[in-house]
Design an enzyme around this catalytic site. Structure first.
Site, PDB file in Angstrom:
ATOM      1  N   SER A 167       0.822  -1.212   0.000  1.00 52.60           N
ATOM      2  CA  SER A 167       0.000   0.000   0.000  1.00 52.60           C
ATOM      3  C   SER A 167       0.858   1.265   0.000  1.00 52.60           C
ATOM      4  O   SER A 167       0.355   2.358  -0.226  1.00 52.60           O
ATOM      5  CB  SER A 167      -0.925   0.002   1.217  1.00 52.60           C
ATOM      6  OG  SER A 167      -0.155  -0.010   2.400  1.00 52.60           O
ATOM      7  N   HIS A 168       2.142   1.129   0.283  1.00 48.30           N
ATOM      8  CA  HIS A 168       3.034   2.287   0.254  1.00 48.30           C
ATOM      9  C   HIS A 168       4.212   2.077  -0.698  1.00 48.30           C
ATOM     10  O   HIS A 168       5.318   2.532  -0.446  1.00 48.30           O
ATOM     11  CB  HIS A 168       3.533   2.633   1.661  1.00 48.30           C
ATOM     12  CG  HIS A 168       2.454   3.240   2.509  1.00 48.30           C
ATOM     13  ND1 HIS A 168       1.611   2.478   3.275  1.00 48.30           N
ATOM     14  CD2 HIS A 168       2.053   4.531   2.665  1.00 48.30           C
ATOM     15  CE1 HIS A 168       0.749   3.284   3.896  1.00 48.30           C
ATOM     16  NE2 HIS A 168       0.988   4.520   3.542  1.00 48.30           N
ATOM     17  N   GLU A 180      -9.763   0.245   3.506  1.00 53.17           N
ATOM     18  CA  GLU A 180     -10.323  -1.066   3.878  1.00 53.17           C
ATOM     19  C   GLU A 180     -11.845  -1.055   3.773  1.00 53.17           C
ATOM     20  O   GLU A 180     -12.470  -2.056   3.424  1.00 53.17           O
ATOM     21  CB  GLU A 180      -9.893  -1.442   5.295  1.00 53.17           C
ATOM     22  CG  GLU A 180      -8.398  -1.741   5.388  1.00 53.17           C
ATOM     23  CD  GLU A 180      -7.976  -2.100   6.813  1.00 53.17           C
ATOM     24  OE1 GLU A 180      -8.301  -3.209   7.255  1.00 53.17           O
ATOM     25  OE2 GLU A 180      -7.329  -1.248   7.467  1.00 53.17           O
TER      26      GLU A 180
END
Lengths: 346, 346
Positions: free
Chosen positions: B47-48, B189
């Site tokens: 996610s990064h 999420e």
């Protein structure tokens, strides 16, 4: 049969100070403890009021705190760290000694830290939070405790209930203050459930094998859980690192080893950080104190509460109507004054 | 049809830097972003990683970040506060500029703060945590975000997901690091649950009236909740006070007002505190670094994990076997290089 009585903050303080002095505490220790316990009663924070006198006397009787300690400032030049050696006395007198130096350094450097070493700690952190904010400073305070809380995913007590407290100064009103344990619940709450024969809510504790339990007896033999799962566990671990290991003082398991019980006040250190909003905002748009007020208004406007509001409401009432103690509480004060250390058993 | 490919950290960094440069970022911005995103892929923190390039380019295209900013150190004499003006560029280049000065001040004063102002922030905090600990310092890092989280007891978005991160240096191994959102869950999420047509776990979100909801659509129109109830809410509020208001930068609601959307990187400030364990433990018994190792061993010995362990395991694997990107990821890199800002839509 004694009647209940109403005190002013000052008269309650005198009464508590007299108890501590008669029990052998010196002026520095007795005066500071009286100030902080009277403040607890004033705010109707009963768990941190006169109820705590017995625990302090028990710790004196056990020889686990020095009742005649004179805290000492340990100078460190060109440093933003102010260190006070509590000399194994109580924490609050040491805090009071270090506070003006902390404030001076925080205003000078922009931020500063007060380290209190070798202190017996049984008071809430909010009196210290409020004392720092009175200097126009924001503050973050933390300290370890006893090993009674398992890390998330673990099975055994290792962390303390490790309180974490913060304050932001507000003009003409009490500061924004939070002060909470990093465990889901305080150990005393589990004890209260046990006495009442009530089951615990889920998520409070585990048994000695690490399985979830709602039975208070099993929980007391097992471990409490940190608040907020792995996040609270990480914050609690941070407190052991910063406010015990980093400052060269006892961790929560070391406190438990040293005392051998959780019925006495823990002997360890404490870390107080202070920040100057004026220094941090220098050269930037907006006044930080005014902007904070708008933010607080936005919280309250949607029906949420600011932390500590109940305490401040109680304080207002106490200041106009006095602090009312029950007959039992007045009797306790009388008995503690008369009997001193003989009034408590180990 | 492109195949997947395996990169070293250095070759992935070059590839990402080339994309940013071709899209109009200067060397300072492109280099720093490439370093931090390659580190994300290396740690399998997807996610990064390269996934974030598009968001950065979209923020450039929207004119909400300056792609050619050169961050500037704002000197404050006799202060433990180091300030960097990011000049509306990305945060990481500004952080890199301030870091050595922060380290020097923290070693000198015992503690110090790095304030980054006017930066566009989309990276995780752990790369910064690790960079500070590499100087033998402990660190606490926080920043606001967008207003998407309601305060405990409230009904409307006001707080951000406000990340909170901490690090403690360890010899010859990665530091102790935690880095988490102060909301129960990340907004992404909730979006994933919506797309999958799945209900949310209880306690994640409320509807626009403040009632609990498990419906993702309703949650996205309402607000997320802070982790740990009123305690997490208080910590998140503290982050707005210290890392936005105190440092003279935007709060989470002000960020949302400024951008008008949550699809671009927030423009605000960041607060990095650094502590010298050597200075804090001076004159006290025990070596803080060795004592911390014993404490970590006690956590692991009872079957609990240290935070970030999964990331460090992935890093070890990447360092020996390289970083594998899928065919789709390699295609994305190719497309972003070829098309630059034309590859993203607002």
């Amino acid at each position: 049969m004694t009647n209940g009585a109403t005190f002013t903050v000052a008269t309650l303080q005198e009464r508590v100070e007299a108890i501590f002095k008669k029990a052998g505490l010196n002026k520095v220790q007795a005066g500071a403890l009286a100030r902080v316990l009277a403040a607890g009663e004033r705010d109707h924070c009963k768990s941190h009021g006169v109820y705590r006198i017995e625990g302090a006397l028990r710790t004196v009787k056990a020889g686990k705190v020095n009742p005649t300690a004179i805290p000492e400032l340990v100078e460190q030049e060109a440093s933003a760290i102010v260190r006070v050696d509590a000399k194994s006395g109580f924490s609050y007198p040491a805090f009071e000694l270090g506070l003006p130096v902390l404030a001076e350094r925080a205003h000078k450097h922009g931020l500063a830290a007060l380290v209190v070493n070798d202190c017996s700690h049984f008071t809430a952190l909010w009196p210290e939070v409020e004392a720092v904010t009175a200097y126009g400073l924001a503050t973050l305070i933390m300290c370890p405790s006893y090993a009674t809380v398992a890390p998330a995913g673990g099975t055994k007590p290792l962390l303390g209930t490790n309180p974490y407290a913060f304050g932001w100064p507000r003009e003409n009103k009490p500061p924004y203050v939070f002060d909470f344990a990093t465990s889901v619940a305080a150990r005393g709450e589990i004890e209260l459930h046990r006495r009442a024969g009530k089951q615990l809510p889920e998520g409070w504790a585990i048994d000695s094998e690490g399985n979830p339990t709602t039975d208070p007896e099993t929980a007391l033999a097992g471990a409490m859980l940190p608040f907020g799962g792995h996040k609270g566990s990480a914050i609690s671990t941070m407190i052991e690192l910063l406010a015990a290991i980093m400052i060269g003082d006892r961790t929560s398991p070391e406190v438990l080893d040293y005392l051998g019980t959780t019925t006495l006040s823990p002997m360890h250190g404490e870390l107080i950080l202070a920040f100057s909003p004026e220094a941090f905002s220098a050269g930037r748009p907006g006044n930080p104190f005014e902007r904070a007020e708008s933010f607080f208004e936005a919280i309250v406007a949607q029906g949420a509460r600011l932390p500590s509001q109940r305490r401040f409401d109680a304080r207002k009432k106490s200041e106009s109507e006095g602090i009312s103690l029950s007959a039992a509480e007045v009797e306790l004060l009388d008995r503690l004054y008369e009997q001193g250390l003989d009034a408590v058993s180990l």
